[in-house]
Design a protein around this motif. Structure first.
Motif, mmCIF file in Angstrom:
data_model
loop_
_atom_site.group_PDB
_atom_site.id
_atom_site.type_symbol
_atom_site.label_atom_id
_atom_site.label_comp_id
_atom_site.label_asym_id
_atom_site.label_seq_id
_atom_site.Cartn_x
_atom_site.Cartn_y
_atom_site.Cartn_z
ATOM 1 N N UNK A 189 11.234 15.288 7.865
ATOM 2 C CA UNK A 189 11.370 13.977 8.211
ATOM 3 C C UNK A 189 10.465 13.021 7.938
ATOM 4 N N UNK A 190 10.477 11.981 7.110
ATOM 5 C CA UNK A 190 9.372 11.178 6.569
ATOM 6 C C UNK A 190 9.770 9.577 6.980
ATOM 7 N N UNK A 200 0.760 -1.160 0.058
ATOM 8 C CA UNK A 200 -0.021 -0.086 -0.160
ATOM 9 C C UNK A 200 0.816 1.300 -0.046
ATOM 10 N N UNK A 201 0.422 2.195 -0.637
ATOM 11 C CA UNK A 201 1.201 3.653 -0.634
ATOM 12 C C UNK A 201 1.748 3.980 -1.949
ATOM 13 N N UNK A 202 2.453 5.160 -2.177
ATOM 14 C CA UNK A 202 2.840 5.560 -3.298
ATOM 15 C C UNK A 202 4.157 4.991 -3.477
ATOM 16 N N UNK A 203 4.329 4.315 -4.657
ATOM 17 C CA UNK A 203 5.364 3.351 -4.950
ATOM 18 C C UNK A 203 6.116 4.195 -6.419
ATOM 19 N N UNK A 204 7.368 4.105 -5.998
ATOM 20 C CA UNK A 204 8.437 4.694 -7.090
ATOM 21 C C UNK A 204 9.387 3.646 -7.206
ATOM 22 N N UNK A 234 10.691 2.416 -3.409
ATOM 23 C CA UNK A 234 10.544 3.454 -2.611
ATOM 24 C C UNK A 234 8.857 3.685 -2.251
ATOM 25 N N UNK A 235 8.502 3.601 -1.205
ATOM 26 C CA UNK A 235 7.101 3.600 -0.589
ATOM 27 C C UNK A 235 6.754 4.694 0.219
ATOM 28 N N UNK A 236 6.032 5.612 0.179
ATOM 29 C CA UNK A 236 5.370 6.474 1.094
ATOM 30 C C UNK A 236 4.160 6.330 1.284
ATOM 31 N N UNK A 237 3.844 6.634 2.365
ATOM 32 C CA UNK A 237 2.312 6.357 2.893
ATOM 33 C C UNK A 237 1.555 7.411 2.118
ATOM 34 N N UNK A 238 0.452 7.054 1.301
ATOM 35 C CA UNK A 238 -0.399 8.014 0.602
ATOM 36 C C UNK A 238 -0.771 9.100 1.233
ATOM 37 N N UNK A 239 -0.996 9.066 2.525
ATOM 38 C CA UNK A 239 -1.660 10.053 3.150
ATOM 39 C C UNK A 239 -0.753 11.206 3.572
#
Length: 107
Positions: free
Chosen positions: A84-85, A18-22, A100-105
């Protein structure tokens, strides 16, 4: 009476990512115990700009299965645009791709 041949290993599947993937480029340093530590990553943003991130703090390292695909997951804290993330760096062993996955929120 039942017999058991060999060892059975229970592997837990963590579902889908889950999340935004690059996709990323990443340089790792490997310890003498074969533990991988990311040194820096390069990721492209939505506008096509390439960013190099060197401030990486590894919080946790785990091997996981997502939909049957074996991965190595680094949970990291990075400095992204002055903030900071907490992100995940995923290495897929089957395809040798890094994500690289960031939480979509958090966008």
């Amino acid at each position: 009476m039942g017999f058991r041949l060999g060892e059975t290993r229970e592997e837990t599947d963590h579902g889908i990512l889950h999340g935004i993937q690059r996709e990323i480029a990443c340089e790792y340093w490997f310890t003498s115990q074969s533990r991988s530590i990311p040194k820096f990553i390069k990721v492209m943003d939505q506008e096509g700009m390439l960013h190099t991130i060197r401030e990486i703090q590894v919080l946790m390292l785990q091997e996981k299965n997502y939909c049957g695909i074996h991965t190595v997951e680094h949970l990291c804290r990075i400095n992204l645009g002055g903030r900071l993330e907490t992100v995940k760096l995923i290495f897929t062993k089957e395809t040798c791709k890094r994500m690289f996955i960031r939480d979509q929120y958090n966008y």
